[in-house]
Design a protein around this motif. Structure first.
Motif, PDB file in Angstrom:
ATOM      1  N   ASP A 157       2.205   4.258  -0.655  1.00 37.66           N
ATOM      2  CA  ASP A 157       3.331   5.114  -1.030  1.00 37.66           C
ATOM      3  C   ASP A 157       4.604   4.680  -0.313  1.00 37.66           C
ATOM      4  OD1 ASP A 157       4.241   7.541  -2.469  1.00 37.66           O
ATOM      5  OD2 ASP A 157       4.616   8.268  -0.449  1.00 37.66           O
ATOM      6  N   THR A 178       5.890   1.307  -1.814  1.00 34.47           N
ATOM      7  CA  THR A 178       6.514   1.522  -3.122  1.00 34.47           C
ATOM      8  C   THR A 178       7.934   2.040  -2.977  1.00 34.47           C
ATOM      9  OG1 THR A 178       4.345   1.992  -4.100  1.00 34.47           O
ATOM     10  CG2 THR A 178       6.278   2.714  -5.326  1.00 34.47           C
ATOM     11  N   SER A 203      -1.198   6.228   2.031  1.00 32.41           N
ATOM     12  CA  SER A 203       0.115   6.459   2.630  1.00 32.41           C
ATOM     13  C   SER A 203       0.894   5.160   2.777  1.00 32.41           C
ATOM     14  CB  SER A 203      -0.034   7.143   3.987  1.00 32.41           C
ATOM     15  OG  SER A 203      -0.751   6.322   4.897  1.00 32.41           O
ATOM     16  N   THR A 261      -1.177   7.203  -6.362  1.00 29.64           N
ATOM     17  CA  THR A 261       0.175   6.838  -5.934  1.00 29.64           C
ATOM     18  C   THR A 261       0.925   6.060  -7.009  1.00 29.64           C
ATOM     19  OG1 THR A 261      -0.539   4.735  -4.929  1.00 29.64           O
ATOM     20  CG2 THR A 261      -0.593   6.714  -3.538  1.00 29.64           C
TER      21      THR A 261
END
Length: 542
Positions: free
Chosen positions: A38, A41, A35, A151
């Protein structure tokens, strides 16, 4: 008979006992770094933004000490800087609790002596615990690598990140095994291993803080203290950076040495005893120990001091980087991310609202842990003996409740003081920082009381589900309440958490009505718990 006789049977037994607990740990520890990756990013989508963020992290000594510098300026490298050290600490805690639970706790409760009366080898129990820990760490390494690769991050860096998590876990499984041989109680073993964990964190923090910044200004070569810490070794795999596998050998060798030491120590002691001499208590109890609240406070004292010390470190770190929030979250996307967590207003106020809100929920973990002592004492502790005296059931339950609430107030106050002092020092506004942040953290008491009241209600009405439901409620508050807006969950679901009804201080003004409503709800839940406890039978060994 071999020293490993029945190891397979005990391993299956340990896996059965942890059939719920262990998957929850693995799921949470797999989801956390994924998480974070993600989020990173999405926040920094250009090379220039990523390089700037990495340079800010490398330039800030406090940030380096707390999270470690980034091993590069890619999205994966920033994810490692943001979450690898913290996740490694959680992995270490998982292994400490797992190994102590299946070794020292079994001895403390008499299970090891009972099992040992059958055809079971001398080292079977310890070996079974370490095998379960090894399996958990291997699965964690594999799942983490797959989740990170899922991811969109490079596969090689994802594998190194998983290897770092698994290797650190194995190292602390060995440390916990040694602690279980040295001490004569599960709490003492967990405490000793936790002290070692804190020491290794400080060594790694010192190494990163005093490290040398690289030519590009985004990487840091750590100083020598980091090389004396298993956490530092895991970090030195440098996933998504220049990537190197050989520090993993340090973790594996360390795990082998500590495991061998634990086996050797187990041969030289009796079952139920520790290598270290037990500390003798006072000849006479203090007058406060003659009252339920005094006894409960004495039982909770060690846990409370540990929470206060840990939360003080977190508060000082978050407060120390408060003057660099504009630099760390300067891009439009990252600023929106902070405001989603902490409300509107200045970016600094939104940052502190989000961070104190998150830490406030974490502090609720102390309240839950303190109240779960009620169930532990009912099953294996002094509850039956205490209630055989003139102490009533409501008096005993309320003593635990008062101790939990007072302890929570102290932990929240320490959080506000440490955050305010650190931010006041860097912002040169000590009185304003202390006033705002103390008010912000102490306001977290109201929703925490709701969680505490729920734990008491479940204990009184559904005692066998006390731990499961109390920790489930805590998890819901942590995940839904803090990240519901980021996950775009519906408001009806977010409102389940009492923390969602608290104003985002200091970004928003304080309103009294939500605090009063939550306090009234907590009182009603606690009353239900008291009434239920009065009417039901005591449970033992549940």
């Amino acid at each position: 008979m071999s020293g490993l006789t029945a190891t397979g049977v005990l391993t299956r037994l340990a896996l059965r006992r942890d059939r719920i607990r262990l998957p929850v740990w693995l799921l949470a520890l797999t989801a956390l770094p994924a998480s974070i990756a993600d989020s990173i990013t999405g926040l920094y989508d250009t090379p220039a933004d990523r390089l700037e963020n990495a340079q800010v992290r490398a330039d800030n000594v406090v940030t380096r000490a707390f999270t470690g510098p980034a091993p590069g300026s890619s999205s994966g490298a920033l994810s490692v800087s943001e979450g690898l050290v913290f996740t490694c600490v959680l992995v270490a805690l998982m292994n400490i609790l797992l190994v102590v639970r299946h070794t020292r706790q079994n001895e403390e409760l008499g299970r090891s002596e009972l099992v040992g009366s059958a055809a079971v080898g001398r080292h079977a129990g310890l070996t079974a615990a370490l095998l379960v820990a090894a399996l958990a760490n291997v699965l964690l390494a594999a799942f983490s690598a797959l989740a990170l690769a899922g991811t969109g991050l490079p596969a090689a860096g994802s594998v190194l990140t998983g290897a770092a998590l698994g290797g650190v876990g194995l190292a602390f499984a060995g440390i916990a095994a040694v602690a279980a041989q040295l001490t004569d109680g599960a709490r003492a073993a967990s405490g000793l291993a936790a002290i070692v964990l804190a020491g290794t964190f400080l060594l790694r923090a010192a190494g990163d803080a005093f490290g040398t910044t690289g030519p590009d200004g985004s990487t840091v070569d750590p100083a020598w203290p980091s090389w004396t810490s298993p956490l530092g070794w895991g970090q030195q795999l440098r996933p998504y950076g220049d990537g190197r596998l050989w520090p993993l050998a340090l973790l594996l060798v360390f795990a082998l040495i500590t495991t061998s030491l634990a086996v050797w120590l187990s041969v030289h002691r009796d079952v139920g005893t520790g290598m270290l001499p037990a500390r003798r208590g006072a000849l006479r109890a203090r007058p406060a120990m003659l009252r339920p609240l005094g006894l409960v406070w004495r039982l909770q004292r060690g846990v409370l001091l540990g929470w206060m010390a840990g939360i003080a470190v977190f508060g000082a770190v978050f407060g120390g980087i408060g003057d660099q929030v504009e630099d760390l979250f300067g891009s439009e996307k990252s600023a929106d991310f902070v405001r989603d967590l902490g409300g509107e207003g200045s970016l600094v106020d939104a940052y502190f609202a989000g961070m104190t809100g998150l830490l406030g929920v974490i502090v609720a973990g102390f309240a839950v842990q303190a109240l779960l002592r009620l169930r532990t004492d009912e099953e294996n502790g002094p509850t039956e003996a205490v209630l055989a005296t003139a102490v009533s059931r409501p008096h005993w339950l309320l003593a635990h409740a008062v101790a939990a609430v007072l302890g929570t107030v102290l932990v929240l106050a320490v959080l506000g003081l440490s955050t305010g002092l650190a931010y006041g020092a860097v912002s040169h506004d000590m009185s304003g920082a202390l006033s705002d942040l103390l008010k912000t953290t102490l306001a977290q008491l109201a929703p925490t009381l709701v969680l505490a009241g729920l734990a008491l209600a479940v204990f009184g009405l559904l005692p066998r589900l006390t731990a499961a439901l109390a920790w489930a409620a805590f998890t819901v508050c942590l995940v839904i309440g803090q990240f519901g807006a980021l996950l775009e969950l519906p408001d009806t679901l977010i409102d389940i958490s009492p923390y969602s009804h608290l104003p985002d201080l200091p970004a928003e003004p304080l309103t009294v009505m939500p605090l009063l409503a939550m306090t009234a709800l907590a009182a009603a839940l606690a009353t239900a718990g008291v009434l239920g406890f009065r009417r039901r039978d005591l449970a033992s060994g549940g």
